[in-house]
Design a protein around this motif. Structure first.
Motif, mmCIF file in Angstrom:
data_model
loop_
_atom_site.group_PDB
_atom_site.id
_atom_site.type_symbol
_atom_site.label_atom_id
_atom_site.label_comp_id
_atom_site.label_asym_id
_atom_site.label_seq_id
_atom_site.Cartn_x
_atom_site.Cartn_y
_atom_site.Cartn_z
ATOM 1 N N GLN A 1 1.043 -1.196 0.068
ATOM 2 C CA GLN A 1 -0.115 -0.474 -0.213
ATOM 3 C C GLN A 1 0.827 1.108 -0.017
ATOM 4 O OE1 GLN A 1 -2.764 0.155 3.245
ATOM 5 N NE2 GLN A 1 -4.024 -1.550 2.174
ATOM 6 N N LEU A 2 1.668 1.678 -1.473
ATOM 7 C CA LEU A 2 2.721 2.223 -1.119
ATOM 8 C C LEU A 2 2.856 2.762 -2.375
ATOM 9 C CD1 LEU A 2 6.006 1.001 0.896
ATOM 10 C CD2 LEU A 2 4.551 3.138 1.670
ATOM 11 N N SER A 3 3.340 3.940 -2.074
ATOM 12 C CA SER A 3 2.921 4.391 -4.200
ATOM 13 C C SER A 3 3.834 4.113 -4.923
ATOM 14 C CB SER A 3 3.826 6.145 -4.188
ATOM 15 O OG SER A 3 4.545 6.190 -3.954
ATOM 16 N N ARG A 4 4.373 3.350 -6.512
ATOM 17 C CA ARG A 4 5.788 2.771 -7.348
ATOM 18 C C ARG A 4 7.026 3.330 -6.917
ATOM 19 N NH1 ARG A 4 4.334 1.571 -12.721
ATOM 20 N NH2 ARG A 4 6.532 1.133 -12.434
ATOM 21 N N GLY A 5 6.786 4.792 -6.788
ATOM 22 C CA GLY A 5 8.060 5.970 -6.470
ATOM 23 C C GLY A 5 8.439 5.898 -5.223
ATOM 24 N N THR A 6 7.469 5.172 -4.162
ATOM 25 C CA THR A 6 7.948 5.079 -2.865
ATOM 26 C C THR A 6 9.268 4.108 -2.937
ATOM 27 O OG1 THR A 6 6.444 6.209 -1.901
ATOM 28 C CG2 THR A 6 7.711 4.574 -0.226
ATOM 29 N N VAL A 7 8.206 2.765 -3.383
ATOM 30 C CA VAL A 7 9.216 1.493 -3.649
ATOM 31 C C VAL A 7 10.296 1.232 -4.843
ATOM 32 C CG1 VAL A 7 8.479 -1.448 -4.587
ATOM 33 C CG2 VAL A 7 7.123 0.107 -3.400
ATOM 34 N N ASN A 8 10.017 2.295 -5.916
ATOM 35 C CA ASN A 8 11.279 1.824 -6.685
ATOM 36 C C ASN A 8 12.454 2.828 -5.109
ATOM 37 O OD1 ASN A 8 12.974 2.209 -8.694
ATOM 38 N ND2 ASN A 8 12.549 4.555 -8.997
ATOM 39 N N ARG A 9 12.116 4.213 -4.703
ATOM 40 C CA ARG A 9 13.316 4.524 -3.957
ATOM 41 C C ARG A 9 13.922 3.660 -3.477
ATOM 42 N NH1 ARG A 9 13.728 8.363 0.162
ATOM 43 N NH2 ARG A 9 11.398 7.781 0.176
#
Length: 239
Positions: A21-29
């Motif tokens: 339940q996180l944004s893809r940008g956060t997961v990618n970072r």
């Protein structure tokens, strides 16, 4: 579910973001960071309004001007938009005797460097120009990116629609630009007709986008408090 476990299983970023339940940008970072310190860097070096004036304040302090109110008025004339309290907090180490040996430069974060690149060169202050030039000297790939970005910005701002200007830019980027720029150029090549129309005609979708924004604002103001009939009336009757 742990991010490392999901990565070992070979899950995609989209799947990990959905499960956590996180944004893809956060997961990618998180996925691209080798150490925890890299994740904390953005919070430590958050963009501050006073950063662009650190060098000016340093020089004025060394010249003997130590009045925070007077210094605030000076940098406000240069575009500073914060208040005197921020300046006082910035100057507190100076008053305590911890004066930097060298003049401080703005923190180099993505948003700040992007602003330097996209501004007209004649609108950059000496501090910003010096910072960008130093980065380009240390990284030739960035220097090339700056050149292409400014050519594109000039084309859009001045609505340059001369024959083959857009095609030449796309061809140059596809030949020796960075991977991200080549991806952009390939997308622009597919949408060339739309881009050329934007450069050569006076039509704009600004009015439509403005109305969409207005409708979203009205909807969010009423969320959970009214039905569709009232929303429809507000959309039709509000200016």
């Amino acid at each position: 579910m742990d991010l490392a476990v999901a990565g070992q299983r070979g899950d995609s970023l989209r799947a990990i973001a959905r499960d956590l339940q996180l944004s893809r940008g956060t997961v990618n970072r998180f996925a691209c960071s080798a150490e925890a310190d890299e994740l904390l860097l953005a919070a430590i070096h958050r963009l501050a309004l006073i950063d662009d004036y650190r060098l000016y304040l340093h020089h004025r302090w060394m010249e003997g001007c130590t009045n925070a109110s007077a210094l605030t008025r000076e940098i406000q004339r240069l575009g500073y938009r914060d208040d005197v309290n921020t300046v006082r907090r910035h100057l507190k180490p100076y008053r305590d005797g911890a004066i930097p040996l060298t003049a401080p430069l703005p923190h180099l974060i993505v948003r700040r460097v992007t602003d330097w690149i996209m501004r007209r060169p004649e609108h950059l202050t000496d501090v910003k120009r010096k910072g960008l030039d130093g980065l380009c000297e240390r990284n030739p790939a960035l220097a090339t990116t700056v050149e292409y970005a400014r050519r594109l910005a000039l084309m859009i701002r001045d609505r340059r629609s001369e024959h083959l200007v857009l095609d030449v830019w796309i061809a140059d980027v596809r030949l020796d630009g960075q991977r991200e720029l080549r991806t952009l150029a390939n997308g622009m090549r597919r949408d060339r007709a739309a881009i050329q129309a934007a450069l050569t005609t006076t039509y704009t979708s600004g009015a439509v986008e403005g109305n969409v924004t207005r409708i979203k604002l009205l909807k969010r103001q009423m969320y959970g408090r009214a039905n569709f009939d009232l929303l429809r009336r507000r959309i039709l009757l509000s200016p």
